[in-house]
Scaffold this motif. Sequence first.
Motif, PDB file in Angstrom:
ATOM      1  N   ASP A 274      33.577  40.042  44.391  1.00 41.46           N
ATOM      2  CA  ASP A 274      32.152  40.363  44.351  1.00 41.46           C
ATOM      3  C   ASP A 274      31.366  39.211  44.948  1.00 41.46           C
ATOM      4  O   ASP A 274      31.343  38.113  44.393  1.00 41.46           O
ATOM      5  N   ASP A 275      30.713  39.476  46.084  1.00 43.72           N
ATOM      6  CA  ASP A 275      29.990  38.410  46.781  1.00 43.72           C
ATOM      7  C   ASP A 275      28.805  37.895  45.981  1.00 43.72           C
ATOM      8  O   ASP A 275      28.386  36.745  46.144  1.00 43.72           O
ATOM      9  N   ASP A 276      28.240  38.727  45.120  1.00 43.46           N
ATOM     10  CA  ASP A 276      27.069  38.316  44.339  1.00 43.46           C
ATOM     11  C   ASP A 276      27.452  37.476  43.119  1.00 43.46           C
ATOM     12  O   ASP A 276      26.857  36.427  42.862  1.00 43.46           O
ATOM     13  N   SER A 277      28.461  37.935  42.377  1.00 43.16           N
ATOM     14  CA  SER A 277      28.840  37.238  41.150  1.00 43.16           C
ATOM     15  C   SER A 277      29.916  36.183  41.355  1.00 43.16           C
ATOM     16  O   SER A 277      30.103  35.293  40.520  1.00 43.16           O
ATOM     17  N   GLY A 278      30.648  36.293  42.474  1.00 40.16           N
ATOM     18  CA  GLY A 278      31.762  35.379  42.714  1.00 40.16           C
ATOM     19  C   GLY A 278      32.989  35.695  41.868  1.00 40.16           C
ATOM     20  O   GLY A 278      33.874  34.852  41.718  1.00 40.16           O
ATOM     21  N   GLU A 279      33.063  36.917  41.336  1.00 38.44           N
ATOM     22  CA  GLU A 279      34.176  37.295  40.469  1.00 38.44           C
ATOM     23  C   GLU A 279      35.224  38.093  41.230  1.00 38.44           C
ATOM     24  O   GLU A 279      34.911  38.891  42.116  1.00 38.44           O
ATOM     25  N   LEU A 280      36.480  37.892  40.863  1.00 37.45           N
ATOM     26  CA  LEU A 280      37.571  38.689  41.389  1.00 37.45           C
ATOM     27  C   LEU A 280      37.635  40.039  40.686  1.00 37.45           C
ATOM     28  O   LEU A 280      37.307  40.142  39.503  1.00 37.45           O
ATOM     29  N   GLY A 281      38.090  41.067  41.420  1.00 38.55           N
ATOM     30  CA  GLY A 281      38.213  42.391  40.820  1.00 38.55           C
ATOM     31  C   GLY A 281      39.587  42.998  40.989  1.00 38.55           C
ATOM     32  O   GLY A 281      39.759  44.212  40.826  1.00 38.55           O
ATOM     33  N   LEU A 282      40.593  42.172  41.272  1.00 41.09           N
ATOM     34  CA  LEU A 282      41.918  42.707  41.571  1.00 41.09           C
ATOM     35  C   LEU A 282      42.582  43.360  40.371  1.00 41.09           C
ATOM     36  O   LEU A 282      43.363  44.303  40.526  1.00 41.09           O
ATOM     37  N   THR A 283      42.291  42.872  39.180  1.00 39.13           N
ATOM     38  CA  THR A 283      42.931  43.436  37.985  1.00 39.13           C
ATOM     39  C   THR A 283      42.111  44.543  37.340  1.00 39.13           C
ATOM     40  O   THR A 283      42.535  45.093  36.316  1.00 39.13           O
TER      41      THR A 283
ATOM     42  N   GLU B 149      45.537  37.237  41.222  1.00 39.57           N
ATOM     43  CA  GLU B 149      44.339  36.592  40.684  1.00 39.57           C
ATOM     44  C   GLU B 149      44.645  35.191  40.163  1.00 39.57           C
ATOM     45  O   GLU B 149      43.867  34.257  40.362  1.00 39.57           O
ATOM     46  N   SER B 150      45.780  35.032  39.504  1.00 39.84           N
ATOM     47  CA  SER B 150      46.148  33.724  38.975  1.00 39.84           C
ATOM     48  C   SER B 150      46.310  32.710  40.102  1.00 39.84           C
ATOM     49  O   SER B 150      45.829  31.563  40.002  1.00 39.84           O
ATOM     50  N   ARG B 151      46.954  33.114  41.190  1.00 40.74           N
ATOM     51  CA  ARG B 151      47.139  32.212  42.328  1.00 40.74           C
ATOM     52  C   ARG B 151      45.806  31.843  42.968  1.00 40.74           C
ATOM     53  O   ARG B 151      45.583  30.687  43.362  1.00 40.74           O
ATOM     54  N   ILE B 152      44.926  32.817  43.092  1.00 43.35           N
ATOM     55  CA  ILE B 152      43.613  32.558  43.697  1.00 43.35           C
ATOM     56  C   ILE B 152      42.800  31.610  42.823  1.00 43.35           C
ATOM     57  O   ILE B 152      42.180  30.655  43.321  1.00 43.35           O
TER      58      ILE B 152
END
Length: 432
Positions: free
Chosen positions: A228-237, A424-427
């Motif tokens: 998410d470009d706005d929140s900076g959160e990953l969404g893979l899981t 996600e863990s690696r990122i």
Amino acid sequence: MDRRTTMKYLAGVSAVGVLAGCISTEEPESDDDDGNGGDDAGDYEEHEDWETVEPDDISGEASLWHSLSGGEQDDFESHLESFNDQFDADVAPDHISDLEEQTMAAIPAGDGPELFVWAHDWIGDYHQNGFLSDQSDEVSFDLEEYFGENAESGMFNDELHGLPHAAETVGLLYNTEYVEEPPETFDELLEIAEEHHDPDGGTYGLGWPMDAYHVSALPHAFGGYYYDDDSGELGLTNDETVEGFEYVLEEVWEYMPGDPDGEAQEAIFLEGNAPFLFSGPWQLGQLDEDQFEWGVAPWPEVEGHTPSPFTGVQLIYFAAAMEEDDERAEVARAFAEWYTTNTAAIAQMADAHGFIPVHNAFADDGEQEDELTDDLQGFAAAVDQGEPMPTDPDFQTVWEPLEDEWWEALNGNKSVADAMADAESRIEDAWD
């Protein structure tokens, strides 16, 4: 990521929007006598209602780096030569095979160009590293008037770092010897794929490069996201992201070659051994019209959802060297303005090489649109389905872990959920 891409703007599409990716390195076959892989630029006239932005009085030199090759390089550099001849300038092009590596090394050392050509997904990382110049107060025309929403693709943190000239994404190519009309749903597509899938006989149901860029449309279709470009959160899981990847693995993968690499997936379609290929217009130059006829369509619906591929806008970037010499910067800026507003050059690159224009002339004027090929309208429709690639610098670290772990799932070594958790863990470890 090898996200080679190009295309045409679809008639009736209101705006491509803010997008991302990178220019094709393949050119269409052509029997033209000019030897450059496309039509002579002189065959195209400038749009009478859209004035090309021209400099009043410039002199001097500037440098431009790009990674185009073949006919695309020939035609692009021909347009650049026309600019130099017309305005007594000397903007010197330089082909760079590994543009990222070279710009990363040369710009901080003070040896980089004034301009370089790439997609907008680098803009956040390069801004953060001080590789770009803000030309907000220097450009001589209203970007929104010419480019609409696409003007934003060259902006980061309210600084103007480039001008847009083409859009890109992945769509559906289909072989008309297998299917007369493109499927409207994935259920229809898979029925056709099953009918023709015979690996022992040398045919497959479809080809689809399984890198994270090409497959993005399906996780997005189910409501998932990578970052998410706005929140900076990953969404893979997220459940929706996992569901999209699981659909590909459980419903589609069995009809494809066992090698997820793009070259293997593309070859079966290009050789006439599959009814479908999810890819971009860079493939058009590889297709042999004497072998079979093909069409291009947007993504079919999947379980009531519309796939949404990552999309991109190609920029002529303003590099940090423009801060060092005002005269060179003026010449460089003049070329960027001239090329991105020149409707004749834009139409020629679209027709010959599949670059989808983002200039508003091609959104508003049906007559000029008709000069562009039918195949590219399908890709442009896919652009309309898509969503822009994130530009936050942190997003650049997502690609490799995501693709590594996704391929682990394809190879049966992990479940999709476990693979996404590991990615996600690696990122996150890389961010720390």
